[in-house]
Design an enzyme around this catalytic site. Structure first.
Site, PDB file in Angstrom:
ATOM      1  N   SER A   7      46.106  52.090  42.659  1.00  0.00           N
ATOM      2  CA  SER A   7      45.857  51.079  43.699  1.00  0.00           C
ATOM      3  C   SER A   7      47.137  50.292  43.976  1.00  0.00           C
ATOM      4  O   SER A   7      48.056  50.280  43.155  1.00  0.00           O
ATOM      5  CB  SER A   7      44.737  50.140  43.255  1.00  0.00           C
ATOM      6  OG  SER A   7      44.975  49.661  41.951  1.00  0.00           O
ATOM      7  N   GLU A  14      48.716  46.524  45.574  1.00  0.00           N
ATOM      8  CA  GLU A  14      48.381  45.118  45.884  1.00  0.00           C
ATOM      9  C   GLU A  14      49.325  44.548  46.940  1.00  0.00           C
ATOM     10  O   GLU A  14      50.532  44.760  46.874  1.00  0.00           O
ATOM     11  CB  GLU A  14      48.489  44.304  44.585  1.00  0.00           C
ATOM     12  CG  GLU A  14      48.199  42.826  44.782  1.00  0.00           C
ATOM     13  CD  GLU A  14      48.139  42.085  43.458  1.00  0.00           C
ATOM     14  OE1 GLU A  14      47.481  42.570  42.505  1.00  0.00           O
ATOM     15  OE2 GLU A  14      48.760  41.022  43.363  1.00  0.00           O
ATOM     16  N   ASP A  37      45.450  29.333  39.712  1.00  0.00           N
ATOM     17  CA  ASP A  37      46.144  28.175  39.137  1.00  0.00           C
ATOM     18  C   ASP A  37      46.119  27.066  40.166  1.00  0.00           C
ATOM     19  O   ASP A  37      46.426  27.302  41.328  1.00  0.00           O
ATOM     20  CB  ASP A  37      47.600  28.542  38.817  1.00  0.00           C
ATOM     21  CG  ASP A  37      47.664  29.624  37.756  1.00  0.00           C
ATOM     22  OD1 ASP A  37      47.159  29.375  36.650  1.00  0.00           O
ATOM     23  OD2 ASP A  37      48.198  30.717  38.037  1.00  0.00           O
ATOM     24  N   PHE A  59      59.401  34.787  38.187  1.00  0.00           N
ATOM     25  CA  PHE A  59      57.983  35.179  38.089  1.00  0.00           C
ATOM     26  C   PHE A  59      57.573  35.316  36.621  1.00  0.00           C
ATOM     27  O   PHE A  59      56.521  34.876  36.208  1.00  0.00           O
ATOM     28  CB  PHE A  59      57.763  36.571  38.688  1.00  0.00           C
ATOM     29  CG  PHE A  59      57.606  36.632  40.173  1.00  0.00           C
ATOM     30  CD1 PHE A  59      57.673  35.508  40.971  1.00  0.00           C
ATOM     31  CD2 PHE A  59      57.372  37.869  40.786  1.00  0.00           C
ATOM     32  CE1 PHE A  59      57.528  35.604  42.342  1.00  0.00           C
ATOM     33  CE2 PHE A  59      57.229  37.975  42.151  1.00  0.00           C
ATOM     34  CZ  PHE A  59      57.314  36.841  42.923  1.00  0.00           C
ATOM     35  N   HIS A  62      48.211  50.126  38.841  1.00  0.00           N
ATOM     36  CA  HIS A  62      48.025  49.202  39.978  1.00  0.00           C
ATOM     37  C   HIS A  62      49.404  48.613  40.265  1.00  0.00           C
ATOM     38  O   HIS A  62      49.981  47.937  39.410  1.00  0.00           O
ATOM     39  CB  HIS A  62      47.037  48.094  39.578  1.00  0.00           C
ATOM     40  CG  HIS A  62      46.867  47.020  40.612  1.00  0.00           C
ATOM     41  ND1 HIS A  62      45.981  47.129  41.675  1.00  0.00           N
ATOM     42  CD2 HIS A  62      47.446  45.801  40.747  1.00  0.00           C
ATOM     43  CE1 HIS A  62      46.025  46.022  42.411  1.00  0.00           C
ATOM     44  NE2 HIS A  62      46.905  45.204  41.874  1.00  0.00           N
TER      45      HIS A  62
HETATM   46  P1  FAD Z   1      40.837  33.154  33.056  1.00  0.00           P
HETATM   47  O1  FAD Z   1      40.342  34.465  32.632  1.00  0.00           O
HETATM   48  O2  FAD Z   1      39.855  32.073  33.356  1.00  0.00           O
HETATM   49  O3  FAD Z   1      41.845  32.630  31.913  1.00  0.00           O
HETATM   50  C1  FAD Z   1      42.699  31.533  32.121  1.00  0.00           C
HETATM   51  C2  FAD Z   1      43.061  30.879  30.782  1.00  0.00           C
HETATM   52  O4  FAD Z   1      41.935  30.176  30.260  1.00  0.00           O
HETATM   53  C3  FAD Z   1      43.460  31.851  29.684  1.00  0.00           C
HETATM   54  O5  FAD Z   1      44.438  31.214  28.899  1.00  0.00           O
HETATM   55  C4  FAD Z   1      42.179  32.070  28.900  1.00  0.00           C
HETATM   56  O6  FAD Z   1      42.427  32.418  27.537  1.00  0.00           O
HETATM   57  C5  FAD Z   1      41.535  30.701  29.001  1.00  0.00           C
HETATM   58  N1  FAD Z   1      40.057  30.804  29.085  1.00  0.00           N
HETATM   59  C6  FAD Z   1      39.348  31.701  29.805  1.00  0.00           C
HETATM   60  N2  FAD Z   1      38.027  31.483  29.687  1.00  0.00           N
HETATM   61  C7  FAD Z   1      37.893  30.424  28.870  1.00  0.00           C
HETATM   62  C8  FAD Z   1      36.760  29.731  28.387  1.00  0.00           C
HETATM   63  N3  FAD Z   1      35.517  30.093  28.760  1.00  0.00           N
HETATM   64  N4  FAD Z   1      36.993  28.667  27.563  1.00  0.00           N
HETATM   65  C9  FAD Z   1      38.256  28.302  27.207  1.00  0.00           C
HETATM   66  N5  FAD Z   1      39.363  28.939  27.652  1.00  0.00           N
HETATM   67  C10 FAD Z   1      39.184  29.983  28.484  1.00  0.00           C
HETATM   68  N6  FAD Z   1      46.290  34.161  41.218  1.00  0.00           N
HETATM   69  C11 FAD Z   1      45.958  33.734  42.450  1.00  0.00           C
HETATM   70  O7  FAD Z   1      45.970  32.520  42.697  1.00  0.00           O
HETATM   71  N7  FAD Z   1      45.604  34.597  43.451  1.00  0.00           N
HETATM   72  C12 FAD Z   1      45.551  35.938  43.252  1.00  0.00           C
HETATM   73  O8  FAD Z   1      45.230  36.689  44.176  1.00  0.00           O
HETATM   74  C13 FAD Z   1      45.870  36.436  41.937  1.00  0.00           C
HETATM   75  N8  FAD Z   1      45.792  37.758  41.671  1.00  0.00           N
HETATM   76  C14 FAD Z   1      46.011  38.197  40.394  1.00  0.00           C
HETATM   77  C15 FAD Z   1      45.822  39.548  40.094  1.00  0.00           C
HETATM   78  C16 FAD Z   1      46.019  40.029  38.812  1.00  0.00           C
HETATM   79  C17 FAD Z   1      45.775  41.487  38.514  1.00  0.00           C
HETATM   80  C18 FAD Z   1      46.451  39.133  37.775  1.00  0.00           C
HETATM   81  C19 FAD Z   1      46.709  39.649  36.387  1.00  0.00           C
HETATM   82  C20 FAD Z   1      46.648  37.794  38.064  1.00  0.00           C
HETATM   83  C21 FAD Z   1      46.408  37.309  39.357  1.00  0.00           C
HETATM   84  N9  FAD Z   1      46.556  35.951  39.674  1.00  0.00           N
HETATM   85  C22 FAD Z   1      46.248  35.497  40.935  1.00  0.00           C
HETATM   86  C23 FAD Z   1      47.039  34.998  38.667  1.00  0.00           C
HETATM   87  C24 FAD Z   1      45.873  34.332  37.905  1.00  0.00           C
HETATM   88  O9  FAD Z   1      45.105  33.546  38.785  1.00  0.00           O
HETATM   89  C25 FAD Z   1      46.507  33.444  36.815  1.00  0.00           C
HETATM   90  O10 FAD Z   1      47.059  34.275  35.828  1.00  0.00           O
HETATM   91  C26 FAD Z   1      45.588  32.396  36.227  1.00  0.00           C
HETATM   92  O11 FAD Z   1      46.394  31.500  35.438  1.00  0.00           O
HETATM   93  C27 FAD Z   1      44.504  32.939  35.305  1.00  0.00           C
HETATM   94  O12 FAD Z   1      43.523  33.579  35.979  1.00  0.00           O
HETATM   95  P2  FAD Z   1      42.409  34.423  35.175  1.00  0.00           P
HETATM   96  O13 FAD Z   1      41.444  34.907  36.160  1.00  0.00           O
HETATM   97  O14 FAD Z   1      43.031  35.391  34.276  1.00  0.00           O
HETATM   98  O15 FAD Z   1      41.771  33.221  34.319  1.00  0.00           O
END
Ligand code: FAD
Length: 281
Positions: free
Chosen positions: A12, A14, A105, A212, A262
Site C-alpha cells: 500500500s 500513503e 497528536d 521527522f 506500506h
Molecule cells: P495510541 O495507540 O493511542 O498511543 C499513543 C500513546 O499512548 C502511546 O505511547 C501508547 O503507549 C499510549 N497509550 C495508548 N493507549 C493507552 C491507554 N489506554 N492508556 C494509557 N496509555 C495509552 N497522525 C496524524 O495526525 N494523522 C495521520 O494521518 C497519521 N497517520 C499515521 C499512520 C501511521 C501508520 C502511523 C504509525 C502514525 C500515524 N500518525 C498520524 C501519527 C500518530 O497519530 C502518532 O504517532 C500519535 O502520537 C499516536 O497515535 P496512535 O494511534 O498510535 O496512538
C-alpha cells in the site's frame, strides 16, 4: 516463543492531502505512476483535530472514483464522538470500507483533548457504531512510541487496539529490521496474530528525515546517520545511498516473512517505484 502466523502480502501507499491546485495535480501524476504497481490500497493522512477533514475526504473520493481502494486515516484526539460519527457516516455513504484509526497528536497550545484519549477508544467506537463495515488499521511501533511509559506498556496498549477490533496494523517507519521482528515475536507471545505491515520511509533528504525521526521516535542507526551526514548537500549521493539502504531493508523484511510493505510516499513516486523495481515485485 509462539510461532508467527503467516498472512498474505499487502502492499500500500500513503499520501497526504494536498493544499494547492498544483499539489492536487502532482498527486494525480504520482498516483497514475504508483497505480501501475497495483497496490492493495492508497491511504490518505488526516490532520489531528480535523485540520484536513475536507481535503482528506476529497482525496479519498478521487482515488475511489479512479477505481482503487482508498483508506482515509482518522485521528480522534481533540474530537467529539458526534464529530467522529459524522465523518464515519460520510465515509459509509460514499462506500468507503477501510480506515486507519489513530489517536493523533494535539497541535501545541491546544488545551481541549476532546472525548477520546487513545486510539483503542476510537477503534472501540468505530466497531460499536458501524459493526463490521470498516476494515480497521491501527498504528504499531517496533521501536516503541515516544510517549509510552515503557516498552511493555506500549505493547500492551497495542494489544488494547487489537482487542478493541483492529484488523491489521501498519508500523511507524524504522531502519532496524531486528526491532520489527522482535515486535512481531512479542505480539505472537501475547497471542496477537493480526498482520503488522512495516511502514517504509524512502530516504531522499537527510535534514527532513532527521527532523521527522526525532519527533516520532524512529532511530536512524549511527552508520546511516554518519554516511548521510558525510554527503552534505550532495542530493544525488543521498538518494543513491537511500535507495540501496531501503531496498536492502525491504528485501530483508519480505524474505523473513513481513506481510507486505506500506510506503510513506510523501506524494512522490520516484524513490518508491525504483525500490519496487529493484525488489522485483
Ligand atoms: P495510541 O495507540 O493511542 O498511543 C499513543 C500513546 O499512548 C502511546 O505511547 C501508547 O503507549 C499510549 N497509550 C495508548 N493507549 C493507552 C491507554 N489506554 N492508556 C494509557 N496509555 C495509552 N497522525 C496524524 O495526525 N494523522 C495521520 O494521518 C497519521 N497517520 C499515521 C499512520 C501511521 C501508520 C502511523 C504509525 C502514525 C500515524 N500518525 C498520524 C501519527 C500518530 O497519530 C502518532 O504517532 C500519535 O502520537 C499516536 O497515535 P496512535 O494511534 O498510535 O496512538
Amino acid at each position: 516463543m509462539k510461532s508467527r502466523k503467516k498472512h498474505p502480502r499487502t502492499f500500500s501507499f500513503e499520501f497526504f492531502p494536498p493544499k494547492t491546485p498544483q499539489g492536487v495535480e502532482k498527486l494525480r501524476a504520482t498516483r497514475r505512476q504508483l497505480a501501475q504497481l497495483q497496490p492493495k490500497f492508497f491511504s490518505v493522512t488526516y490532520g489531528a483535530g480535523g485540520s484536513t477533514r475536507d481535503r482528506t475526504l476529497e482525496t479519498v473520493l478521487e482515488i475511489q472514483a479512479e477505481g482503487y481502494d482508498a483508506a482515509p486515516h482518522l485521528s480522534c484526539i481533540g474530537s467529539t464522538r458526534d464529530g467522529i460519527l459524522a465523518i464515519l457516516e460520510q465515509y459509509r455513504e460514499h462506500g468507503i470500507r477501510h480506515v486507519v484509526a489513530l489517536r493523533g497528536d494535539l497541535p501545541s497550545g491546544t488545551a481541549d483533548v476532546g472525548e477520546f484519549r487513545y486510539a483503542n477508544e476510537l477503534v472501540e467506537f468505530i466497531r460499536a457504531q458501524t459493526g463490521d463495515h470498516f476494515h480497521i488499521e491501527v498504528a504499531a511501533y517496533p521501536e516503541y512510541h515516544p510517549q509510552a511509559r515503557s516498552a511493555r506498556d506500549d505493547l500492551l496498549n497495542f494489544k488494547r487496539k487489537v482487542e478493541a477490533g483492529a484488523d491489521s496494523a501498519i508500523t511507524q517507519y524504522f531502519f532496524n529490521p531486528d526491532a520489527y521482528f522482535n515486535f512481531l515475536d512479542e505480539c505472537a507471545g501475547l497471542g496477537l496474530d493480526i498482520p503488522v505491515v512495516p511502514g517504509i520511509m524512502p530516504i531522499t533528504n537527510f535534514s527532513q528525515l532527521a527532523r521527522f525521526s526525532d519527533a516520532c521516535g524512529a532511530e536512524i542507526p549511527r552508520w546511516m546517520r554518519l554516511k548521510l551526514q558525510s554527503y552534505g548537500d550532495d542530493i544525488a549521493s543521498i538518494r543513491a545511498f537511500g535507495l540501496d539502504a531501503i531496498t536492502a531493508l525491504c528485501d530483508r523484511l519480505l524474505t523473513q516473512g513481513a506481510p507486505g510493505l506500506h510506503f510513506y510516499t510523501l506524494n512522490q513516486a520516484g524513490a518508491v517505484s525504483t525500490i519496487w523495481q529493484r525488489l522485483g515485485l
